[in-house]
Design a protein around this motif. Structure first.
Motif, mmCIF file in Angstrom:
data_model
loop_
_atom_site.group_PDB
_atom_site.id
_atom_site.type_symbol
_atom_site.label_atom_id
_atom_site.label_comp_id
_atom_site.label_asym_id
_atom_site.label_seq_id
_atom_site.Cartn_x
_atom_site.Cartn_y
_atom_site.Cartn_z
ATOM 1 N N ILE A 36 39.620 76.018 3.959
ATOM 2 C CA ILE A 36 39.047 74.982 4.828
ATOM 3 C C ILE A 36 37.781 75.558 5.445
ATOM 4 N N VAL A 37 36.715 74.767 5.476
ATOM 5 C CA VAL A 37 35.480 75.166 6.151
ATOM 6 C C VAL A 37 35.216 74.198 7.300
ATOM 7 N N ILE A 38 35.035 74.762 8.499
ATOM 8 C CA ILE A 38 34.788 73.981 9.707
ATOM 9 C C ILE A 38 33.278 73.913 9.965
ATOM 10 N N HIS A 39 32.793 72.707 10.285
ATOM 11 C CA HIS A 39 31.381 72.461 10.557
ATOM 12 C C HIS A 39 31.237 71.679 11.877
ATOM 13 N N TYR A 40 30.012 71.626 12.408
ATOM 14 C CA TYR A 40 29.659 70.555 13.336
ATOM 15 C C TYR A 40 28.583 69.699 12.697
ATOM 16 N N THR A 41 28.498 68.448 13.135
ATOM 17 C CA THR A 41 27.599 67.485 12.488
ATOM 18 C C THR A 41 26.142 67.638 12.918
ATOM 19 N N ALA A 42 25.910 68.106 14.160
ATOM 20 C CA ALA A 42 24.564 68.099 14.763
ATOM 21 C C ALA A 42 23.981 66.687 14.727
ATOM 22 N N GLY A 43 24.845 65.694 14.943
ATOM 23 C CA GLY A 43 24.425 64.301 14.895
ATOM 24 C C GLY A 43 24.690 63.563 16.193
ATOM 25 N N ALA A 50 26.683 67.968 18.945
ATOM 26 C CA ALA A 50 25.230 68.033 18.871
ATOM 27 C C ALA A 50 24.704 69.408 18.504
ATOM 28 N N GLY A 51 25.544 70.444 18.613
ATOM 29 C CA GLY A 51 25.117 71.794 18.253
ATOM 30 C C GLY A 51 24.312 72.466 19.337
ATOM 31 N N ILE A 52 23.205 73.078 18.950
ATOM 32 C CA ILE A 52 22.358 73.824 19.892
ATOM 33 C C ILE A 52 21.595 72.841 20.780
ATOM 34 N N LEU A 53 21.560 73.159 22.082
ATOM 35 C CA LEU A 53 20.842 72.331 23.050
ATOM 36 C C LEU A 53 19.722 73.137 23.687
ATOM 37 N N GLN A 54 18.665 72.446 24.067
ATOM 38 C CA GLN A 54 17.550 73.075 24.762
ATOM 39 C C GLN A 54 17.566 72.659 26.224
ATOM 40 N N LYS A 55 17.507 73.644 27.123
ATOM 41 C CA LYS A 55 17.498 73.354 28.557
ATOM 42 C C LYS A 55 16.069 73.144 29.029
ATOM 43 N N THR A 56 15.819 71.964 29.601
ATOM 44 C CA THR A 56 14.527 71.633 30.183
ATOM 45 C C THR A 56 14.778 71.090 31.580
ATOM 46 N N ALA A 69 19.525 67.642 22.810
ATOM 47 C CA ALA A 69 19.718 67.901 21.396
ATOM 48 C C ALA A 69 18.405 67.666 20.660
ATOM 49 N N TRP A 70 18.374 68.071 19.414
ATOM 50 C CA TRP A 70 17.156 67.923 18.603
ATOM 51 C C TRP A 70 16.735 66.463 18.459
#
Length: 233
Positions: free
Chosen positions: A34-41, A105-111, A117-118
């Motif tokens: 099994i491979v686990i992912h996130y969608t980043a969507g 959403a994966g990686i987030l940018q702090k502003t 999210a992207w």
């Protein structure tokens, strides 16, 4: 929840979405991984529709943040979730593995006080963790997973282990290091697979309910998860 003789999930909160581009069956004795992912969507349904479109990508399941599950590809059919990948002596993990995508959403940018999210959506601080990826040395902001998602994923993986004799549970980051970062440090991957593949789970409470105890004499309380946040107590 159960797996039917057509290799489909059946139960409350489970739906099917047609993904006719995937037709090749696994070889005998597979899948065993099994491979686990996130969608980043943006959300589970949007991600599922994208994976069912004419793109050269797909997955077996997408798990929403409320724990609902969308199945795109039957478990006896190869989906295109791993891409260029390797693990041990194996190359191209698609032909060995079931791909599970978690809506995140994966990686987030702090502003300022925003965590974006992207694709432009902002997330509240209580949905963000500040942590270092297993393949990196600098911490980043990551969208957290929900307990409902992790529990739904656990139940599915438990069924898959029993049905198909799964031997490995891996993160995309482990089969494509440097190219992929999912599911990232917000997902408890090491504990998750260890409990499913190696431990007697009846001896312990479920990991999503485990509680920690602070034993330090002094503790800085900050407004967020990281030393750059204001100390409030």
């Amino acid at each position: 929840m159960k797996i039917t003789n057509k290799h489909l999930l059946e139960g409350s909160g489970i739906s099917q979405m047609s993904c006719p581009k995937n037709t090749e069956k696994f070889a005998a004795g597979l899948p065993d991984t099994i491979v686990i992912h996130y969608t980043a969507g943006r959300d589970a349904e949007t991600s599922a529709k994208f994976l069912c479109s004419e793109v050269q990508a797909s997955a077996h399941l997408v798990i929403a943040r409320d724990g609902k599950i969308i199945q795109l590809v039957p478990f006896n059919i190869i989906s295109w979730h791993a891409g260029v990948s390797s693990f041990g002596s194996r190359q191209g993990l698609n032909k060995y593995s079931i791909g599970i995508e978690l809506d995140n959403a994966g990686i987030l940018q702090k502003t300022g006080n925003d965590y974006k999210a992207w694709f432009g959506r902002s997330y509240p601080e209580n949905e963000v963790i500040f942590a270092t990826h297993r393949n990196e040395s600098t911490p980043k902001y990551w969208h957290s997973f929900t307990e409902e998602q992790i529990e739904a994923c656990r139940q599915v993986c438990e069924l898959l282990v029993s049905k198909y004799g799964i031997k490995l549970i891996l993160g995309h980051e482990e089969i494509a290091p440097g190219r992929k970062q999912d599911p990232g440090p917000a997902f408890p991957l090491d504990r998750f697979r260890d409990r499913l593949l190696h431990h007697n789970r009846s001896d312990e409470p479920d990991f999503v309910d485990q509680k920690g105890k602070v034993t330090a004499d002094l503790l800085n309380i900050r407004s967020g998860a990281g030393i750059e946040f204001e100390k409030i107590a």
